[in-house]
Design an enzyme around this catalytic site. Sequence first.
Site, short mmCIF file in Angstrom:
data_model
loop_
_atom_site.label_atom_id
_atom_site.label_comp_id
_atom_site.label_asym_id
_atom_site.label_seq_id
_atom_site.Cartn_x
_atom_site.Cartn_y
_atom_site.Cartn_z
N GLU A 168 0.79 -1.23 0.00
CA GLU A 168 0.00 0.00 0.00
C GLU A 168 0.83 1.29 0.00
OE1 GLU A 168 -2.89 -0.32 3.15
OE2 GLU A 168 -3.95 -1.93 2.16
N GLU A 352 -6.12 -7.92 -0.30
CA GLU A 352 -6.79 -7.64 0.98
C GLU A 352 -8.22 -7.24 0.72
OE1 GLU A 352 -5.01 -4.78 3.70
OE2 GLU A 352 -3.00 -5.58 3.32
O1 IFM Z 1 -4.86 -3.19 8.88
C1 IFM Z 1 -4.70 -2.62 7.62
C2 IFM Z 1 -3.51 -3.23 6.92
O2 IFM Z 1 -2.34 -3.06 7.63
C3 IFM Z 1 -3.32 -2.62 5.55
N1 IFM Z 1 -4.54 -2.57 4.79
C4 IFM Z 1 -5.73 -2.11 5.44
C5 IFM Z 1 -5.93 -2.81 6.76
C6 IFM Z 1 -7.21 -2.32 7.46
O3 IFM Z 1 -7.11 -0.96 7.75
#
Ligand code: IFM
Length: 441
Positions: A168, A352
């Site tokens: 990210e 994710e």
């Molecule tokens: O917990 C985070 C993760 O570290 C990165 N992506 C989003 C998740 C939820 O906020």
Amino acid sequence: MLTLNRSDFPKDFMFGTATSSYQIEGHGFGGAGPTHWDSFAATPGNVTRAENGLRACDHYHRFEEDLDLVAAAGFDSYRFSTSWGRVMPEGRGAPNPEGLDFYDRLTDAMLERGLKPCATLYHWELPQPLADLGGWRNRDIAGWFADFTEVIMGRIGDRMHSVAPINEPWCVTWLSHFLGHHAPGMRDIRATARAMHHVLLSHGRSIQAMRGLGMSNLGAVFNFEWAQPVDDTPEAIAAADLYDDIYNRFFLSGVFKGEYPERIIDGLGEHLPKGWQDDFGTITAPVDWCGLNYYTRKIIAPCDGPWPAHTEVDGPLPKTQMGWEIYPDGLYKFLKRTVADYTGDLPLFVTENGMAAADTVVDGACFDPDRIDYINQHLQRVKQAADEGVPVQGYFLWSLMDNFEWALGYEKRFGLVHVDFDSLKRTPKASYEAIKRALSK
Ligand code: IFM
């Protein structure tokens, strides 16, 4: 119950669950060096209830039990991250043998359970000594990160199914250097521009380092939020387009097109490091797949003030514990758009997706129907995209277990498994059982 099963997806479609090192391991153990998240968390007001990652879920000592849960659910793969500060406490120089041993054992423990190890090299805990030297603002970070890549992948790279350098980039840069919500908590446009460019340069150097080690199946993982204009005025549309450029398009454009969106150069150009145009040869180092992290959309309105002059407006859809609207269409739209505008035939993975809820354990059970519904809706959109020919080849749920949700501490629960942060007892939630059933069919 989930309405889709494994058999509704193409034969080799991969299902996994994801975590990250600082959020679960317990950074106080095993000779890990201090990170900028420890300093950020030690600063009053930065993290809910002044919590930190020193113990977290104690995964460092309980990883066998945790991987048992991943395997028992029927997942094919486990997406985890390696802590730079655990492997190299100073960020550079001598590695920490205990840290390397830990990731070695973790890798073997995945393989023993038939799980494919999917690594992310950096999921946000920058070693403090490197933060002291300017962290992501310092161009030298690309070399430091390439060195870290070689050290950790020199040890476990032979057994990785897939690897991505940085999780990210938007969070590493904009959220942390412009909005100041994450470590290092800066609010500075020049720092932001430099971090945005150096993160991509570091990504490219890391990919090159892994190719040098003979590794394959290397990717890049981006996070996305669908940008919805608050109304159909040209001003609102322009505000949402700029939000889209900053959040969603900048990093994809760099990696897959070797350019940055014009609107960003208009706003950030004077702050980018000299000669940034010459780095695209490295930034575009070919990758084998692209990962999409997706949770929500944002409704964007113009506002007065300096660039970027936009703001978020509360939306009408049902929300998760994070206050994020549930908008599964966004995932479908991003899958389609990524293929059309950036990646073509390259395999995509949803790396994710998931939601936070205020889950509690009652009589030994944790009932989380909203999460089951959320997963259902998003999986349906993934299937729709796959049915329409999008080369999406896997879906990872965030997260295996409740963990340290950064500035929001341990209050926001994203896990399929509930964690009692006093006793550290793990209790699989109803969503875990639902996934387990769906993956068996
Ligand atoms: O917990 C985070 C993760 O570290 C990165 N992506 C989003 C998740 C939820 O906020």
